[in-house]
Design an enzyme around this catalytic site. Sequence first.
Site, PDB file in Angstrom:
ATOM      1  N   GLU A   1      36.858  35.409  46.381  1.00  0.00           N
ATOM      2  CA  GLU A   1      36.556  34.389  45.378  1.00  0.00           C
ATOM      3  C   GLU A   1      37.788  34.033  44.558  1.00  0.00           C
ATOM      4  OE1 GLU A   1      35.104  32.698  41.530  1.00  0.00           O
ATOM      5  OE2 GLU A   1      36.388  34.433  41.910  1.00  0.00           O
TER       6      GLU A   1
ATOM      7  N   ASP B   1      35.856  41.049  44.912  1.00  0.00           N
ATOM      8  CA  ASP B   1      37.314  41.066  44.829  1.00  0.00           C
ATOM      9  C   ASP B   1      37.728  40.818  43.387  1.00  0.00           C
ATOM     10  OD1 ASP B   1      36.301  38.338  45.295  1.00  0.00           O
ATOM     11  OD2 ASP B   1      38.407  37.730  45.200  1.00  0.00           O
TER      12      ASP B   1
END
Length: 462
Positions: A150, A87
């Site tokens: 994250e 991400d």
Amino acid sequence: MDWLKLAQSRQDELLSELKQLIQIESVLDESNATEDAPFGPGPLEALQFMLKKGEEQGFITKNIDNVAGHIEMGQGEELIGLLCHVDVVPSGDAWTYPPFKGEINNGKLYGRGAIDDKGPTIAAWLAMKLVKDAGINLKKRVRIIIGTDEESGFRCVDRYFKKEEMPTIGFAPDADFPLINAEKGIALLDFSLNQQITREEQLVAFQSGRRSNMVPDVAKAIVQHVTSDLIEQYEEYLQKNSLQGSINKDGDKYIITVNGKSAHAMEPEKGVNAGVLLAKFLKDQLTTKASQQFVSFIVDVFDGDHFGTQLNLNHHDDMSGQTTLNPGVILFHHEKGAKVQVSLRYSVTYPFEEKITVAGKKVSDYGFALDVISNSSPHYVPEEDELVQTLLSVYRRYTNDLSKPLSTGGGTYARVMKKGVAFGMLFPGEPDVAHQADEFVVIDNLIKAAAIYAEAIVELAK
């Protein structure tokens, strides 16, 4: 085994896969999240891309609830973890290169995630393939564990480790070389204005930033009932401070914007906080109670000070350095209220409860309340630990750099492991462009990192 030569021979493969991964806009999208795509379609697509690559190469793969997964090789009871994430933060503005293309220029590949963390993820993935293709007999299992949240709270790995085993040891290729063995604590703080906001307030609305872990690069305010020379004063403010911005009259209101510079919240001094810039101008323009309290608090606490000195939140220790604060999201609205959301990156020895208690009393003098939204404790592995020494030894073979381990204000997946560190892939002397416009990775360093990771896998799992 000449891992560097092997990595260089597969440069085209590495760059092709990195380009494909960067072209997936894997930004958290909760507005389009579903049960099948908990963080939105982009993060899921990036996860599926990696797992499919693993399947195609004959690795063992597993998808955990479409939020995380792993690619595994080797045998044995012990497990080595390489924790990566696919991400990315929003692209923001002011890019010269397309943020989701992977364009190459002058030895660099540009794109959101190039260095945080898609580039390092692909380097670790190539390392896995190099070791497997070399036919080396590993005595331990090795997993690349891939997360998709994250940048927004680690919910992916929290879910993953509820269902999967914790690695015995491991590393996250999501920070700096030579190695980071001390990660600061990360707390999300909300500073909320207690004062009721009426429609008569001069400040109608204020918005700056979308993520607490980024320095806001744009701020916008709407004001009313102000002096007739506001436009002239603001243009003078912009010129005096060499800033870019705009001001327009819309009926009886003024719409004001200013541009700053984005940076990662772990190093707020490398950015220019647009919200603080705009509050600084408005402090001399607004007199109604809630409006004045709001902008005064921002300026008094955050202007020119990233350490929380005004609230006694400052603290320093030798193993992890200064505590820092980043006011990443600043909001004011007569219906939604007013708050400043801050990413606090605090030192390993920080007396958290004591500091928060004192700060809570101090913010009340400004008419604000302090709430701790989340808190992730500091993470530390001693320098003399075998994991640290093994990884340092591998790194030094490729660089002849005898630097000591580092600390960081960033939070990597290393902190979720019982024994884990952050290991590259930003080399000493390189600019850290994570979360910034025109984020890039140096291609030669990407290849060198892949070689380092390959040798590290062998050393840890042999």
